[in-house]
Write a protein that holds these residues in place. Structure first.
Motif, PDB file in Angstrom:
ATOM      1  N   ILE A   1       0.837  -1.205   0.000  1.00  0.00           N
ATOM      2  CA  ILE A   1       0.000   0.000   0.000  1.00  0.00           C
ATOM      3  C   ILE A   1       0.869   1.250   0.000  1.00  0.00           C
ATOM      4  N   ASP A   6       2.272   1.648  -3.500  1.00  0.00           N
ATOM      5  CA  ASP A   6       1.177   2.088  -4.365  1.00  0.00           C
ATOM      6  C   ASP A   6       0.895   3.568  -4.142  1.00  0.00           C
ATOM      7  N   THR A   7       0.837   3.969  -2.892  1.00  0.00           N
ATOM      8  CA  THR A   7       0.584   5.370  -2.556  1.00  0.00           C
ATOM      9  C   THR A   7       1.695   6.267  -3.085  1.00  0.00           C
ATOM     10  N   SER A  12       1.115   9.130  -5.914  1.00  0.00           N
ATOM     11  CA  SER A  12       1.360  10.543  -5.583  1.00  0.00           C
ATOM     12  C   SER A  12       2.370  11.169  -6.538  1.00  0.00           C
ATOM     13  N   LEU A  17      -4.023  10.743  -4.733  1.00  0.00           N
ATOM     14  CA  LEU A  17      -4.165  10.222  -3.373  1.00  0.00           C
ATOM     15  C   LEU A  17      -5.617  10.275  -2.903  1.00  0.00           C
ATOM     16  N   LEU A  44      -7.282   7.349  -4.477  1.00  0.00           N
ATOM     17  CA  LEU A  44      -6.869   6.130  -3.772  1.00  0.00           C
ATOM     18  C   LEU A  44      -7.661   5.956  -2.481  1.00  0.00           C
ATOM     19  N   ASN A  45      -7.866   7.039  -1.754  1.00  0.00           N
ATOM     20  CA  ASN A  45      -8.613   6.965  -0.499  1.00  0.00           C
ATOM     21  C   ASN A  45     -10.097   6.720  -0.721  1.00  0.00           C
TER      22      ASN A  45
END
Length: 155
Positions: A23, A26-27, A31, A39, A42-43
């Motif tokens: 994760i 991926d983040t 970004s 982001l 993603l959230n």
């Protein structure tokens, strides 16, 4: 008993560390490529993935548990694996349909504005269409763990 418990705790913690690293990577890449909007998308997508994970885990672990109980009592339990895969497919169908026909709408329902929906449509589409694969993975994982317990009597 304590040694066995520690073994399973360490394996579980190691697995969670692996997922956390995935994760985090991926983040980071999202970004770098898409900035704060990426982001935000993603959230919005992670809770949907969490629901897929929850359903898949419930089906896989529940079926593997029933399989283990029935198998240890000597009853025929071979159908639990197939049933688990079929239920995973059945429950993942709505996710797949949403992924094919309305990924942008899913993001809007999750709170995305048009900019975020445009950015995240491909990402959510892949997650939703791949839902049966994620869910069946949990079945395979649960049965593999359970089978090793039954075969080697180390559980």
């Amino acid at each position: 008993m304590m040694k066995r418990l520690l073994k399973y705790i360490l394996q579980s913690v190691a697995g969670m560390i692996g997922i956390s690293i995935y994760i985090l990577a991926d983040t980071f890449f999202i970004s770098v490529h898409s900035g704060s909007n990426g982001l935000a998308v993603l959230n919005l997508v992670l809770p949907i993935y969490g629901v897929i994970y929850a359903f898949g885990s419930m089906i896989g672990i529940g079926s593997a548990t029933r399989y283990g109980i029935q198998k240890s009592s000597g009853a025929n339990a071979d159908f639990y694996f197939l049933h688990s895969l079929l239920w995973s497919m059945a429950i993942s169908l709505p996710f797949m349909i949403l992924g094919i026909f309305a990924p942008g709408r899913v993001l809007e329902v999750m709170g995305a504005d048009p900019t975020l929906a445009a950015l995240g449509t491909d990402y959510i589409r892949i997650i939703l269409i791949a839902a049966p694969l994620f869910m069946m993975n949990y079945t395979f994982t649960a049965f593999a763990r359970n089978s090793s317990c039954l075969l080697w009597s180390d559980c």
